[in-house]
Scaffold this motif. Structure first.
Motif, PDB file in Angstrom:
ATOM      1  N   PHE A  84     100.114 -85.771  -0.777  1.00  0.00           N
ATOM      2  CA  PHE A  84      98.776 -85.672  -0.190  1.00  0.00           C
ATOM      3  C   PHE A  84      98.333 -84.216  -0.219  1.00  0.00           C
ATOM      4  N   HIS A  85      97.037 -84.006  -0.130  1.00  0.00           N
ATOM      5  CA  HIS A  85      96.457 -82.663  -0.222  1.00  0.00           C
ATOM      6  C   HIS A  85      96.517 -81.979   1.142  1.00  0.00           C
ATOM      7  N   PHE A  86      97.644 -81.327   1.399  1.00  0.00           N
ATOM      8  CA  PHE A  86      97.750 -80.557   2.634  1.00  0.00           C
ATOM      9  C   PHE A  86      96.785 -79.373   2.583  1.00  0.00           C
ATOM     10  N   GLU A  87      96.699 -78.749   1.415  1.00  0.00           N
ATOM     11  CA  GLU A  87      95.790 -77.628   1.221  1.00  0.00           C
ATOM     12  C   GLU A  87      94.485 -78.142   0.617  1.00  0.00           C
ATOM     13  N   SER A  88      93.580 -77.227   0.296  1.00  0.00           N
ATOM     14  CA  SER A  88      92.300 -77.631  -0.276  1.00  0.00           C
ATOM     15  C   SER A  88      92.504 -78.132  -1.700  1.00  0.00           C
ATOM     16  N   LEU A  89      91.451 -78.725  -2.260  1.00  0.00           N
ATOM     17  CA  LEU A  89      91.515 -79.234  -3.620  1.00  0.00           C
ATOM     18  C   LEU A  89      91.586 -78.119  -4.653  1.00  0.00           C
ATOM     19  N   MET A 133      89.408 -82.601  12.257  1.00  0.00           N
ATOM     20  CA  MET A 133      90.038 -82.315  10.977  1.00  0.00           C
ATOM     21  C   MET A 133      89.048 -82.399   9.823  1.00  0.00           C
ATOM     22  N   ASP A 134      88.136 -83.379   9.839  1.00  0.00           N
ATOM     23  CA  ASP A 134      87.185 -83.486   8.730  1.00  0.00           C
ATOM     24  C   ASP A 134      86.270 -82.267   8.670  1.00  0.00           C
ATOM     25  N   LYS A 135      85.968 -81.667   9.827  1.00  0.00           N
ATOM     26  CA  LYS A 135      85.162 -80.443   9.846  1.00  0.00           C
ATOM     27  C   LYS A 135      85.943 -79.270   9.250  1.00  0.00           C
ATOM     28  N   LYS A 136      87.249 -79.245   9.488  1.00  0.00           N
ATOM     29  CA  LYS A 136      88.071 -78.179   8.909  1.00  0.00           C
ATOM     30  C   LYS A 136      88.042 -78.240   7.392  1.00  0.00           C
ATOM     31  N   PHE A 137      88.131 -79.450   6.848  1.00  0.00           N
ATOM     32  CA  PHE A 137      88.090 -79.576   5.401  1.00  0.00           C
ATOM     33  C   PHE A 137      86.715 -79.232   4.852  1.00  0.00           C
ATOM     34  N   GLU A 138      85.662 -79.536   5.603  1.00  0.00           N
ATOM     35  CA  GLU A 138      84.321 -79.138   5.174  1.00  0.00           C
ATOM     36  C   GLU A 138      84.219 -77.616   5.076  1.00  0.00           C
ATOM     37  N   GLN A 139      84.840 -76.917   6.020  1.00  0.00           N
ATOM     38  CA  GLN A 139      84.787 -75.461   6.018  1.00  0.00           C
ATOM     39  C   GLN A 139      85.486 -74.864   4.799  1.00  0.00           C
ATOM     40  N   LEU A 140      86.485 -75.592   4.252  1.00  0.00           N
ATOM     41  CA  LEU A 140      87.176 -75.106   3.065  1.00  0.00           C
ATOM     42  C   LEU A 140      86.233 -74.996   1.873  1.00  0.00           C
ATOM     43  N   TYR A 141      85.188 -75.816   1.899  1.00  0.00           N
ATOM     44  CA  TYR A 141      84.278 -75.867   0.757  1.00  0.00           C
ATOM     45  C   TYR A 141      82.902 -75.326   1.113  1.00  0.00           C
ATOM     46  N   ASN A 142      82.834 -74.498   2.161  1.00  0.00           N
ATOM     47  CA  ASN A 142      81.559 -73.880   2.515  1.00  0.00           C
ATOM     48  C   ASN A 142      80.997 -73.068   1.359  1.00  0.00           C
ATOM     49  N   SER A 143      81.896 -72.392   0.657  1.00  0.00           N
ATOM     50  CA  SER A 143      81.465 -71.563  -0.469  1.00  0.00           C
ATOM     51  C   SER A 143      80.803 -72.416  -1.539  1.00  0.00           C
ATOM     52  N   GLU A 144      81.437 -73.562  -1.885  1.00  0.00           N
ATOM     53  CA  GLU A 144      80.860 -74.449  -2.891  1.00  0.00           C
ATOM     54  C   GLU A 144      79.557 -75.066  -2.398  1.00  0.00           C
ATOM     55  N   GLN A 145      79.520 -75.442  -1.104  1.00  0.00           N
ATOM     56  CA  GLN A 145      78.301 -76.028  -0.552  1.00  0.00           C
ATOM     57  C   GLN A 145      77.160 -75.019  -0.600  1.00  0.00           C
ATOM     58  N   LEU A 146      77.469 -73.775  -0.255  1.00  0.00           N
ATOM     59  CA  LEU A 146      76.457 -72.715  -0.298  1.00  0.00           C
ATOM     60  C   LEU A 146      75.951 -72.532  -1.720  1.00  0.00           C
TER      61      LEU A 146
END
Length: 760
Positions: free
Chosen positions: A610-615, A669-682
């Motif tokens: 499983f993806h413990f870290e970001s994608l 937890m789902d918010k934490k994963f969203e924060q991992l991709y803030n850069s991509e979302q931006l």
């Protein structure tokens, strides 16, 4: 002369209102986008430059290598002894400072309790390296003594109101120690790579049970300390950087490492410019999420594309309406006007239009910037354009854009022969028409590339959002775990589970969304004995509830169980670890003997990958261990999404009962994963906005060109209708020339877009 040019230009603008509107509107939107992108780029490039000594400040980073010499880890923080040792070994270093994030910090003041996330331990040289604006206290001595702190103005007001905070005390460390406030400072600006709100004296760590004075001098394994070096003016930092291998081999040697192996073959130090951290540093365990220089390049190209499309619109419409001004040009030439004077006239007209567009663009930028900030999460300000470095460029922009936009129409129309014009023999000519077609193909090629890029970016974001992580991140609350809860944790958990809306509670050293940085030496059975192996096998300490809290599937074997006391010496691994260890399959791994660190036991379970870290990171071999002493940092609680309020209310009540002095604070937890991709979302949000604007400007130009062309073919349309042509036939006839150009643009641009998205 110039006044006459401007007066004539204004008359032509007002005489042809439709064409002028499209030109001004297109240039306005294009320039507004450029101004917004320039504001964003300038903000990205300005990070950490507020520090007066930024140009000679470097951060020390650390690289680890596998046995094969391949880089396995590049940390932005290093072990605590490196800073003092570097200063001893290299006299070129003027100052050294270390910073240690203190994690979630509970602050007590009288009956008030606060939970702060931006507390850092910093040594006494911090204010000598970084430009800290101290408003109260002495910056030179504020962090010298142990158990002293400095606060931002906001934190000081939060704790003490309007009272003078100097020499007042606050309690940290779960109310165990009191710290004296010795200074108040203004917070670092937004464009800084870290934002401490509480600075704790580094000397306090010498009394710490976790660190201690000996650990700070000898522990080369705890890479949690961000270390910065300040070099004197004129010093050669690159020379020091080139000698770091020699430094490691001379000063550092690990226990158990064979004498024939150099330290520099196992690990390496590098120096990184302070001003490079935000845009060029994507290392493991950064203090905050950084930007990306690639994004700056991409948006710079988009700004140029948008401006180019707006300029092409101006060229096309100006040359298309050349017949309307042919007699004007002919008469000017007859009365003695030279070609260069006519060129100046048309250029002054394009510059005037660009100036009007620039004024409107500044107004639009100021009005839309709050929306851009809201969508992107940035804090951009239009006043940043007043910086002298870019103000001159903005003032010159109307002349540059006006020249680019007007030079071809001016050269084209000034070349008309007066005799042929006045006799009505002049035509736009195949050359002019062909060049307009080239311009239309060019702007739609750019637009199609942007459409494809926007589609790919959107699909990537959708993939990130919908990709299965191998565990269930929904409705999992994460909280910091406090060791004072260890003796009563079972009672705490039982109290929670009395509420049916709470499904499970588990503890762990790390939680998904964080990096896996912890590893120890491993040994597995080879023949009749345990043989040490050098593998990149990371570990997480976890208790019985961790796996069920996240819904992680056990492929073979079982989870840790309270029924087996020996589980504190057993392991659970993932499928990637099974493959790396050379075992046939998950079932074959069950019961295998292995040693990890100082713990000797058996593999009792195999988890699915499983993806413990970001994608961004691939799934790596992972081992779970159940510590006998309860070494945990995080608490994860699985709740029923249909009874969220009831569950959170029960958790908060139980929390305050068992930890009355610790504030109740949690994240999902789902918010934490969203924060991992803030850069991509931006990037996706901004990219989509500006790409759509570029496409809109291109379509606007095509609309203006087609509308003007139709206005010149009214008689033809009338004759066709008299002869029986239907509306669809007339529309097709008028559109086919433009559709051909768009088709040609698609043929040219699609391979380019595919290649660009592939390499990106």
């Amino acid at each position: 002369m110039i006044k006459n040019y401007l007066r004539s230009a204004w008359r032509n603008i007002t005489r042809h209102k439709f064409i002028s509107f499209i030109n001004i509107f297109g240039l306005t939107v294009g320039l507004a986008c450029c101004l917004l992108i320039i504001t964003y780029i300038f903000n990205e490039l300005s990070y950490d430059k507020f520090n007066e000594k930024a140009d000679r400040t470097y951060r020390v980073t650390r690289i680890f290598y596998t046995q094969q010499g391949v880089e396995s880890l590049h940390l932005s923080a290093v072990a605590p002894p490196f800073g003092p040792l570097l200063q001893t070994a290299f006299p070129d270093i003027e100052k050294m400072t270390r910073v240690l994030p203190n994690g979630s910090t509970v602050v007590h003041y009288k009956e008030k309790v606060f939970n702060e996330n931006n507390a850092f331990c910093a040594d006494e040289n911090f204010t000598s390296v970084f430009s800290l604006d101290v408003t109260k206290g002495d910056s030179r001595t504020a962090l010298n003594e142990p158990y002293t702190v400095m606060l931002t103005e906001a934190m000081a007001h939060k704790y003490f109101g309007d009272a003078d905070p100097i020499d007042k005390t606050i309690a940290l460390d779960n109310n165990k120690h009191e710290y004296k406030v010795t200074g108040v400072f203004k917070p670092f600006p937004v464009n800084a790579h870290m934002h401490p709100e509480i600075l704790i004296s580094f000397n306090t760590l010498k009394d710490s049970l976790v660190y201690g004075e000996k650990q700070l001098r000898t522990n080369f394994g705890n890479n949690s300390f961000y270390t910065y070096l300040l070099f004197p003016k004129g010093a050669n930092a690159e020379r020091v950087g080139s000698q770091l291998s020699w430094f490691l081999d001379k000063y550092v040697h690990f226990n158990g490492m064979p004498p024939n192996i150099k330290t520099s073959n196992v690990t390496q130090l590098t120096l990184q410019k302070l001003t490079d951290i935000h845009l060029r540093s994507h290392l493991d365990d950064e203090i905050e999420n950084n930007g990306d220089i690639t994004r700056v390049y991409i948006f710079s190209v988009i700004a140029l594309f948008i401006l180019l499309i707006a300029c092409i619109n101006y060229m096309n419409l100006s040359t298309a309406r050349s017949m309307l001004r042919a007699k004007e040009i002919g008469i000017r030439k007859v009365v003695g006007a030279q070609q260069k004077e006519i060129i100046r006239q048309f250029l002054s007209e394009s510059v005037l239009i660009t100036w009007i567009a620039l004024v409107l663009a500044i107004i639009i930028s100021a009005l839309t910037l709050p929306y851009i900030n809201k969508v992107s999460g940035l804090t951009l300000s239009i006043f940043s354009l007043l910086n002298w470095k870019i103000l001159g460029f903005i003032i010159a922009m109307p002349f540059i854009v006006g020249l680019i936009s007007g030079i071809y129409p001016a050269m084209f129309m000034s070349s008309f022969k007066p005799v042929r014009v006045l006799k009505g023999l002049i035509k736009t000519g195949a050359g002019g028409l062909s060049f307009r077609k080239v311009l239309v193909v060019l702007q739609f090629s750019i637009s199609i590339v942007l459409i494809v890029a926007t589609t790919v970016v959107f699909q990537q974001l959708q993939f990130i959002q919908n990709k299965s992580l191998g565990f269930n991140k929904d409705y999992v609350l994460n909280m910091g775990y406090y060791r004072s809860l260890n003796p009563s944790f079972d009672s705490f958990r039982d109290e929670l589970l009395k509420n049916p809306a709470i499904k499970e509670a588990g503890r762990s050293s790390r939680v998904p969304s964080g990096r896996l940085l912890d590893d120890q030496n491993a040994s597995v059975m080879q023949g009749d004995s345990l043989q040490p192996i050098k593998l990149d096998l990371k570990y997480v300490t976890a208790d019985y509830g961790f796996i069920p809290a996240y819904g992680i599937h056990i492929d073979a074997g079982r989870n840790f169980s309270r029924s087996y006391v020996s589980d504190t010496s057993n392991f659970i691994i993932n499928e990637a670890a099974v493959q790396m260890l050379g075992w046939k399959n998950a079932q074959n791994a069950i019961g295998k003997d292995m040693m990890y660190g100082r713990v000797k036991g058996k593999v009792i379970g195999v988890m699915n990958d499983f993806h413990f870290e970001s994608l961004h990171q691939k799934i790596i071999p992972l081992l779970l261990t159940l510590p006998a002493q309860g070494y945990y940092n995080n608490l994860s609680i699985k709740v029923d999404g249909n009874n969220m309020r009831s569950a959170i209310s029960t958790i908060e009540t139980t929390w305050h009962h068992y930890l009355p002095e610790v504030p109740f604070d949690y994240t999902f937890m789902d918010k934490k994963f969203e924060q991992l991709y803030n850069s991509e979302q931006l990037q996706g949000s901004l990219f989509t906005i500006f790409a759509c604007i570029a496409i809109f400007i291109a379509c606007l130009g095509l609309f203006g060109l087609s509308a003007f062309t139709i206005s010149q073919r009214f008689k033809e349309i009338g004759v066709r209708k008299v002869l029986g042509a239907s509306v669809p036939q007339i529309v097709l006839e008028l559109s086919k020339d433009f559709l051909k150009l768009v088709l040609v643009a698609a043929i040219i641009s699609l391979p380019i877009a595919w290649y660009a998205m592939t390499i990106y």
